[in-house]
Design an enzyme around this catalytic site. Structure first.
Site, PDB file in Angstrom:
ATOM      1  N   LYS A  20       0.800  -1.252  -0.222  1.00 55.85           N
ATOM      2  CA  LYS A  20       0.207  -0.018  -0.075  1.00 55.85           C
ATOM      3  C   LYS A  20       0.929   1.296   0.062  1.00 55.85           C
ATOM      4  O   LYS A  20       0.714   2.117  -0.886  1.00 55.85           O
ATOM      5  CB  LYS A  20      -0.957   0.033   1.076  1.00 55.85           C
ATOM      6  CG  LYS A  20      -1.527   1.546   1.618  1.00 55.85           C
ATOM      7  CD  LYS A  20      -2.442   1.277   2.694  1.00 55.85           C
ATOM      8  CE  LYS A  20      -1.676   2.150   3.711  1.00 55.85           C
ATOM      9  NZ  LYS A  20      -1.616   3.514   3.743  1.00 55.85           N
ATOM     10  N   CYS A  47      -5.098   8.199   8.989  1.00 62.04           N
ATOM     11  CA  CYS A  47      -5.250   7.454  10.609  1.00 62.04           C
ATOM     12  C   CYS A  47      -5.035   8.886  11.423  1.00 62.04           C
ATOM     13  O   CYS A  47      -4.098   9.313  11.285  1.00 62.04           O
ATOM     14  CB  CYS A  47      -4.451   6.304  10.745  1.00 62.04           C
ATOM     15  SG  CYS A  47      -4.887   4.959   9.655  1.00 62.04           S
ATOM     16  N   ARG A  93      -9.269   0.465   3.927  1.00 62.95           N
ATOM     17  CA  ARG A  93      -8.416   1.243   3.126  1.00 62.95           C
ATOM     18  C   ARG A  93      -6.884   0.763   2.907  1.00 62.95           C
ATOM     19  O   ARG A  93      -6.058   1.091   1.790  1.00 62.95           O
ATOM     20  CB  ARG A  93      -7.955   2.553   4.134  1.00 62.95           C
ATOM     21  CG  ARG A  93      -8.894   3.619   4.001  1.00 62.95           C
ATOM     22  CD  ARG A  93      -8.547   4.954   5.050  1.00 62.95           C
ATOM     23  NE  ARG A  93      -6.949   4.974   4.802  1.00 62.95           N
ATOM     24  CZ  ARG A  93      -6.123   5.125   5.690  1.00 62.95           C
ATOM     25  NH1 ARG A  93      -6.605   5.177   6.895  1.00 62.95           N
ATOM     26  NH2 ARG A  93      -4.902   5.235   5.286  1.00 62.95           N
ATOM     27  N   ASP A 148       4.067   0.412  12.254  1.00 66.62           N
ATOM     28  CA  ASP A 148       2.889  -0.147  11.598  1.00 66.62           C
ATOM     29  C   ASP A 148       2.348  -1.482  11.775  1.00 66.62           C
ATOM     30  O   ASP A 148       1.269  -1.867  11.523  1.00 66.62           O
ATOM     31  CB  ASP A 148       2.794   0.013  10.019  1.00 66.62           C
ATOM     32  CG  ASP A 148       2.709   1.581   9.747  1.00 66.62           C
ATOM     33  OD1 ASP A 148       2.431   2.417  10.558  1.00 66.62           O
ATOM     34  OD2 ASP A 148       2.665   1.892   8.562  1.00 66.62           O
ATOM     35  N   ARG A 183       0.350  15.101  13.015  1.00 68.53           N
ATOM     36  CA  ARG A 183       1.084  14.741  11.752  1.00 68.53           C
ATOM     37  C   ARG A 183       1.353  15.766  10.877  1.00 68.53           C
ATOM     38  O   ARG A 183       0.935  16.114   9.994  1.00 68.53           O
ATOM     39  CB  ARG A 183       0.167  13.485  11.321  1.00 68.53           C
ATOM     40  CG  ARG A 183      -0.142  12.521  11.800  1.00 68.53           C
ATOM     41  CD  ARG A 183      -0.900  11.438  10.989  1.00 68.53           C
ATOM     42  NE  ARG A 183       0.080  10.704  10.034  1.00 68.53           N
ATOM     43  CZ  ARG A 183      -0.258   9.402   9.386  1.00 68.53           C
ATOM     44  NH1 ARG A 183      -1.602   9.046   9.681  1.00 68.53           N
ATOM     45  NH2 ARG A 183       0.472   8.681   8.736  1.00 68.53           N
TER      46      ARG A 183
HETATM   47  C1  UD1 Z   1       4.335   6.647   6.703  1.00 74.67           C
HETATM   48  C2  UD1 Z   1       3.392   5.637   6.555  1.00 74.67           C
HETATM   49  C3  UD1 Z   1       2.830   5.253   7.978  1.00 74.67           C
HETATM   50  C4  UD1 Z   1       3.843   4.995   8.773  1.00 74.67           C
HETATM   51  C5  UD1 Z   1       4.732   5.940   9.054  1.00 74.67           C
HETATM   52  C6  UD1 Z   1       6.015   5.453   9.776  1.00 74.67           C
HETATM   53  C7  UD1 Z   1       2.405   6.073   4.227  1.00 74.67           C
HETATM   54  C8  UD1 Z   1       1.537   6.597   3.565  1.00 74.67           C
HETATM   55  N1  UD1 Z   1       2.126   6.116   5.788  1.00 74.67           N
HETATM   56  O1  UD1 Z   1       3.424   7.809   7.174  1.00 74.67           O
HETATM   57  O2  UD1 Z   1       1.898   3.852   7.832  1.00 74.67           O
HETATM   58  O3  UD1 Z   1       3.084   4.849  10.179  1.00 74.67           O
HETATM   59  O4  UD1 Z   1       5.408   6.400   7.448  1.00 74.67           O
HETATM   60  O5  UD1 Z   1       6.823   4.527   9.357  1.00 74.67           O
HETATM   61  O6  UD1 Z   1       3.606   5.735   3.779  1.00 74.67           O
HETATM   62  N2  UD1 Z   1       7.008  14.449  11.123  1.00 74.67           N
HETATM   63  C9  UD1 Z   1       7.321  15.616  11.426  1.00 74.67           C
HETATM   64  N3  UD1 Z   1       7.208  16.379  10.430  1.00 74.67           N
HETATM   65  C10 UD1 Z   1       7.084  16.007   9.018  1.00 74.67           C
HETATM   66  C11 UD1 Z   1       6.785  14.686   8.878  1.00 74.67           C
HETATM   67  C12 UD1 Z   1       6.829  13.732   9.640  1.00 74.67           C
HETATM   68  O7  UD1 Z   1       7.377  15.887  12.364  1.00 74.67           O
HETATM   69  O8  UD1 Z   1       7.015  16.950   8.138  1.00 74.67           O
HETATM   70  C13 UD1 Z   1       6.912  13.357  12.082  1.00 74.67           C
HETATM   71  C14 UD1 Z   1       5.778  12.494  12.381  1.00 74.67           C
HETATM   72  O9  UD1 Z   1       5.043  13.292  13.150  1.00 74.67           O
HETATM   73  C15 UD1 Z   1       6.112  11.231  13.008  1.00 74.67           C
HETATM   74  C16 UD1 Z   1       7.530  11.035  12.250  1.00 74.67           C
HETATM   75  O10 UD1 Z   1       7.982  12.309  11.631  1.00 74.67           O
HETATM   76  O11 UD1 Z   1       6.382  11.239  14.225  1.00 74.67           O
HETATM   77  C17 UD1 Z   1       7.576   9.874  11.199  1.00 74.67           C
HETATM   78  O12 UD1 Z   1       6.495  10.423  10.014  1.00 74.67           O
HETATM   79  P1  UD1 Z   1       6.661   9.957   8.614  1.00 74.67           P
HETATM   80  O13 UD1 Z   1       7.694   8.948   8.476  1.00 74.67           O
HETATM   81  O14 UD1 Z   1       6.587  11.262   7.776  1.00 74.67           O
HETATM   82  O15 UD1 Z   1       5.333   9.192   8.553  1.00 74.67           O
HETATM   83  P2  UD1 Z   1       4.229   9.366   7.150  1.00 74.67           P
HETATM   84  O16 UD1 Z   1       5.185   9.465   6.006  1.00 74.67           O
HETATM   85  O17 UD1 Z   1       3.003  10.291   7.633  1.00 74.67           O
END
Ligand code: UD1
Length: 419
Positions: free
Chosen positions: A22, A117, A398, A306, A122
């Site tokens: 996914k 989710c 999803r 995850d 986020r």
């Molecule tokens: C992706 C996955 C999600 C998984 C996560 C961590 C997808 C669609 N989703 O989510 O299933 O749980 O990786 O493996 O691929 N953060 C910031 N600033 C940012 C971006 C992130 O502070 O601009 C923080 C977030 O709050 C979190 C951490 O970084 O604590 C990791 O987030 P991130 O790796 O970006 O997760 P997603 O890409 O949203």
């Protein structure tokens, strides 16, 4: 309203074929916006996030032909608008990839804040910082993101935190930017490598994906004309591996890359399960109560957040006390309240949860708070004695293809019921 009704306990036994990932597919689909032409994508998981991604692309002007339920041919020659449909983009998290891809393709995009989710705050500050360093301006007004760039220019970008989404998004934006962009402190998840492989197949020049420094040499154009198959889903595979342990079953998973599963196999062995690694398939079996263990979730190659709720079911049933430390998402322990309704003894405090293992779980009505919590409840319902009803299935649908059919094939007594 639909619910899943599971009658347990059942030790899950047999073979499961793992679907395409996914989290790779939801990035590869928007990445097609960078192509001035046609490409075919195979091994797409048949899940609602993919259907919504395709609808968004169609509304932007792409022409999509479904070859079968796992394969599309997509023509992105004519992208006719830079306004993404707000109602669809707010439905899932990965809609933010439209920003990077459309900045690269059209230099402009208007898109709603991504949904997905509810796992705590986020933020997307790292995505925005990356776009701005490439020369874009990004404004947020009343829940809508407006991003614009006259011409994107390569830059060295250091990520303050390791972020899957920001790494992929900045990679997308820099594929067509003039010069060499470097992303330092990049995330290394298998789906990042898969998106880079897809883009390289279409004509991009990305090196180092899968390490913490990614170099993107900007190219003038992506021509497409190729077929690409999405990588197997590491998280779906891990979900079934942990289901085998929690139900004391014996499962063989086909179509997986076992290298991606090492942090999970290590924990399975630690709790007393058995693993037979055959490279592109893996057998997991467990014929006794699992041992206790401690877990800390980390970016890849650490134990994935995850799979934390699914591992939580194993530890809820383990012999002894376990501790899980969740280092990525602050609200990822909502599932523990539902497991407690089933007889588990879990105390969650902030980013830490303490699992006092019980011998048995008992069926109860429970609510899925998010995608992976939903998967954990399906495992718990299969391991538990009696009848479990799981509500809020839209989260599970999803991200898991035909979850009840896959569980039924390996012995679970599970039905989807309309109320
Ligand atoms: C992706 C996955 C999600 C998984 C996560 C961590 C997808 C669609 N989703 O989510 O299933 O749980 O990786 O493996 O691929 N953060 C910031 N600033 C940012 C971006 C992130 O502070 O601009 C923080 C977030 O709050 C979190 C951490 O970084 O604590 C990791 O987030 P991130 O790796 O970006 O997760 P997603 O890409 O949203």
């Amino acid at each position: 309203m639909e619910k899943l009704v599971i009658k347990g306990p059942t030790p899950l036994k047999g073979e499961v074929t793992i679907s395409g990932a996914k989290n790779a597919a939801v990035a590869i689909l928007p990445a097609t916006l960078l192509i001035d032409g046609v490409c075919t994508i195979e091994n797409l998981p048949n899940i609602s996030d993919i259907k919504i991604s395709c609808e968004i692309l169609e509304q932007l002007g792409a022409k999509i032909t479904w070859n079968n339920e796992h394969s599309i041919t997509i023509d992105t020659t004519n992208i006719t608008t830079t306004k993404a449909p707000l109602d669809l983009t707010s439905k899932f998290r990965a809609s933010y990839y439209i920003i990077g891809a459309m900045l690269g393709r059209k230099g402009e995009i208007e898109v709603g804040m991504p949904g997905g989710c509810k796992l705590g705050a986020r933020p997307i500050d790292q995505h925005i910082k990356g776009f701005e360093m490439l020369g874009a301006t990004v404004n947020l007004e009343k829940g809508t993101i407006y991003a614009k760039a006259k011409k994107l220019k390569a830059a060295p970008i250091y990520m303050d935190i390791v972020s899957v989404g920001a790494t992929i998004n900045v990679m997308l934006a820099s594929v067509l930017a003039k010069g060499t962009t470097t992303i330092d402190n990049a995330a290394k998840e298998p789906h990042i490598v898969d998106v880079a492989n897809f883009l390289n197949t279409m004509g991009a020049d990305i090196r180092g994906a899968g390490t913490d420094v990614i170099k993107i040499n900007g190219v003038e154009k992506l021509n497409g004309g190729c077929t690409y198959s999405v990588v197997p889903d590491q998280i779906e595979a891990g979900t079934f591996m942990l289901a085998a342990v929690a139900t004391r079953g014996d499962l063989t998973l086909k179509n997986c890359i076992t290298k991606h599963l090492e942090s999970i196999t290590a924990k399975i062995v630690e709790v007393g399960g058995n693993v037979e690694d055959n490279g592109d398939s893996i057998r997991i079996w467990c014929n006794k109560r699992p041992n206790n263990a401690n877990i800390k979730t980390l970016p890849y190659p650490g134990f994935p957040t995850d799979l934390q709720p699914q591992m939580g079911v194993v530890l809820a049933l383990a012999n002894g006390t376990s501790v899980i430390n969740e280092s990525i998402w602050e609200s990822r322990f909502q599932y523990t309240e539902e497991l407690n309704k089933m007889g588990a003894k879990i105390t969650a405090q902030g980013k830490t949860a303490f699992f006092e293992g019980v011998k048995k779980l008992y069926g109860a009505p429970v609510y899925s708070s998010d995608l992976r919590a939903g998967a954990a409840l399906v495992i718990a319902g299969t391991a538990a004695e009696g009848e479990t009803e799981i509500y809020n299935l839209e989260h599970i649908d999803r991200g898991y293809e035909n979850i009840e059919e896959k569980f039924r094939k390996i012995g679970a007594k599970i039905e989807r019921v309309k109320e």
